[in-house]
Design a protein around this motif. Structure first.
Motif, PDB file in Angstrom:
ATOM      1  N   ALA A  61      28.051  46.403  95.870  1.00 30.69           N
ATOM      2  CA  ALA A  61      27.469  45.338  95.045  1.00 30.69           C
ATOM      3  C   ALA A  61      26.385  44.589  95.807  1.00 30.69           C
ATOM      4  N   ASP A  62      26.637  44.306  97.087  1.00 29.24           N
ATOM      5  CA  ASP A  62      25.620  43.620  97.890  1.00 29.24           C
ATOM      6  C   ASP A  62      24.400  44.509  98.109  1.00 29.24           C
ATOM      7  N   ASP A  63      24.623  45.798  98.346  1.00 24.95           N
ATOM      8  CA  ASP A  63      23.495  46.708  98.544  1.00 24.95           C
ATOM      9  C   ASP A  63      22.679  46.855  97.261  1.00 24.95           C
ATOM     10  N   ALA A  64      23.364  46.921  96.108  1.00 26.27           N
ATOM     11  CA  ALA A  64      22.639  47.056  94.841  1.00 26.27           C
ATOM     12  C   ALA A  64      21.808  45.813  94.545  1.00 26.27           C
ATOM     13  N   MET A  65      22.324  44.655  94.861  1.00 21.69           N
ATOM     14  CA  MET A  65      21.548  43.432  94.654  1.00 21.69           C
ATOM     15  C   MET A  65      20.339  43.385  95.579  1.00 21.69           C
ATOM     16  N   TYR A  66      20.503  43.869  96.821  1.00 22.54           N
ATOM     17  CA  TYR A  66      19.375  43.893  97.759  1.00 22.54           C
ATOM     18  C   TYR A  66      18.300  44.873  97.298  1.00 22.54           C
ATOM     19  N   MET A  67      18.701  46.034  96.779  1.00 23.80           N
ATOM     20  CA  MET A  67      17.736  47.055  96.377  1.00 23.80           C
ATOM     21  C   MET A  67      17.018  46.693  95.079  1.00 23.80           C
ATOM     22  N   THR A  68      17.662  45.964  94.203  1.00 20.59           N
ATOM     23  CA  THR A  68      17.063  45.644  92.898  1.00 20.59           C
ATOM     24  C   THR A  68      16.612  44.198  92.800  1.00 20.59           C
ATOM     25  N   TYR A  69      16.594  43.479  93.912  1.00 14.69           N
ATOM     26  CA  TYR A  69      16.257  42.050  93.852  1.00 14.69           C
ATOM     27  C   TYR A  69      14.761  41.864  93.641  1.00 14.69           C
TER      28      TYR A  69
ATOM     29  N   PRO B 187      17.003  37.608  85.312  1.00 14.56           N
ATOM     30  CA  PRO B 187      16.778  37.170  86.700  1.00 14.56           C
ATOM     31  C   PRO B 187      17.830  37.728  87.640  1.00 14.56           C
ATOM     32  N   SER B 188      17.427  37.961  88.854  1.00 12.51           N
ATOM     33  CA  SER B 188      18.328  38.513  89.873  1.00 12.51           C
ATOM     34  C   SER B 188      19.279  37.411  90.357  1.00 12.51           C
ATOM     35  N   ARG B 189      20.526  37.534  89.981  1.00 12.71           N
ATOM     36  CA  ARG B 189      21.552  36.568  90.375  1.00 12.71           C
ATOM     37  C   ARG B 189      22.826  37.322  90.759  1.00 12.71           C
ATOM     38  N   PRO B 190      23.696  36.688  91.519  1.00 16.53           N
ATOM     39  CA  PRO B 190      24.937  37.396  91.900  1.00 16.53           C
ATOM     40  C   PRO B 190      25.839  37.722  90.714  1.00 16.53           C
ATOM     41  N   ASP B 191      25.718  36.990  89.605  1.00 13.86           N
ATOM     42  CA  ASP B 191      26.618  37.235  88.483  1.00 13.86           C
ATOM     43  C   ASP B 191      26.140  38.362  87.575  1.00 13.86           C
ATOM     44  N   ASN B 192      24.914  38.837  87.723  1.00 14.99           N
ATOM     45  CA  ASN B 192      24.435  39.938  86.885  1.00 14.99           C
ATOM     46  C   ASN B 192      23.981  41.134  87.727  1.00 14.99           C
TER      47      ASN B 192
END
Length: 290
Positions: free
Chosen positions: A55-63, A107-112
């Motif tokens: 989840a953290d890697d996906a948020m970093y790659m798509t942020y 928007p790029s947020r931890p909840d989505n």
């Protein structure tokens, strides 16, 4: 000292039944008074892998960094005036066509953060049109590799293996209401268990499989498939024999069946399918561009 006299039965007389359990009309089995629901009885490695690291890697790659607040969306004029009584009940699409492929991503947020919501598996067999008995093979094969059954474990949201029926007539080949195949939707731990079997036992042993073929670079990013957040690909009939549940008892099935897999994610807006592919690549599903 006199010995203590005990009854012949350990607990004495059996208590009388004051309230009989009602029976299910479909199965004719007694229904317990309390609702029994099974919970997760074993940890899921792939689910833990997603929450711990992926989840953290996906948020970093798509942020996508947005320093300022987004402007309000532009109001697109409708084709007809809604206040006009002569066009009140007329189909009133926006000017310029559908806005499906033009909506920006959230928007790029931890909840989505992009996540896997369900896996849909379906198979279609032409032999079923000749005889309905030919549908038993696909039903039992899907039930073996997924472990799903209708309302299993007391979960009323689980539909299990469903029969796919024709919706309209196609040239005298398919008639409405005629069974043509089977499908199943996987969610929760069952979804991650199937994904683990797929990437660890099936995909590495398929001959000449380099990965899921990507669309060409010239493909439109605004197409309905590009903004749907769904990644789909098919498996040949030989791939079904590679599942451990089928491999140990392959002689019990009359034939092998091909299937289509649809990985549904929560990604929406422009670039949704690319974010879904990035998530699946973290689950060791390879992709290939020819």
């Amino acid at each position: 000292m006199r010995p203590l006299l005990r009854p012949a039965t350990r607990f004495g007389r059996t208590p009388e039944i004051r309230r009989h359990l009602r029976k299910d009309r479909r199965t004719q089995l007694p229904v317990p008074q309390t609702r029994i629901v099974t919970r997760e009885y074993a940890p899921s490695r792939f689910e833990d892998h997603y929450h711990v690291s992926l989840a953290d890697d996906a948020m970093y790659m798509t942020y996508v960094h947005e320093p300022h607040a987004r402007p309000p969306p532009r109001q697109v004029r409708l084709t007809f005036d809604p206040a006009d009584p002569y066009t009140k009940h007329r189909h009133n699409p926006p000017v310029g066509g559908s806005q499906l492929g033009k909506k920006p991503p959230p928007p790029s947020r931890p909840d989505n953060v992009v996540r896997l919501e369900k896996i849909s598996i379906h198979t279609m067999q032409k032999d079923v049109l000749q005889s309905k008995h030919n549908l038993l093979g696909p039903l039992m094969a899907l039930r073996a590799i997924t472990g799903e059954s209708c309302r299993a474990g007391g979960r009323h949201a689980v539909d299990g293996i469903q029969v796919v029926r024709g919706k309209k007539a196609v040239g005298g080949w398919i008639r409405p209401g005629v069974p043509v195949g089977a499908k199943v939707d996987l969610k929760g731990p069952a979804m991650y268990d199937f994904l683990a079997s797929l990437v660890e036992f099936v995909l590495p042993r398929i001959r000449d499989f380099g990965g899921v073929v990507l669309p060409p670079e010239s493909a439109s990013p605004n197409s309905p498939s590009a903004v749907s957040g769904v990644v789909s690909f098919g498996l040949p009939p030989a791939a079904m024999a590679l599942f451990p549940q089928i491999e140990v008892n392959q002689d019990a099935y009359p034939k092998l069946y091909g299937m289509h897999l649809h990985f549904v994610t929560n990604a929406t807006g422009l670039g949704a399918q690319n974010r879904a592919r990035a998530l699946l690549s973290g689950f060791q599903i390879p992709f290939l561009r020819k």
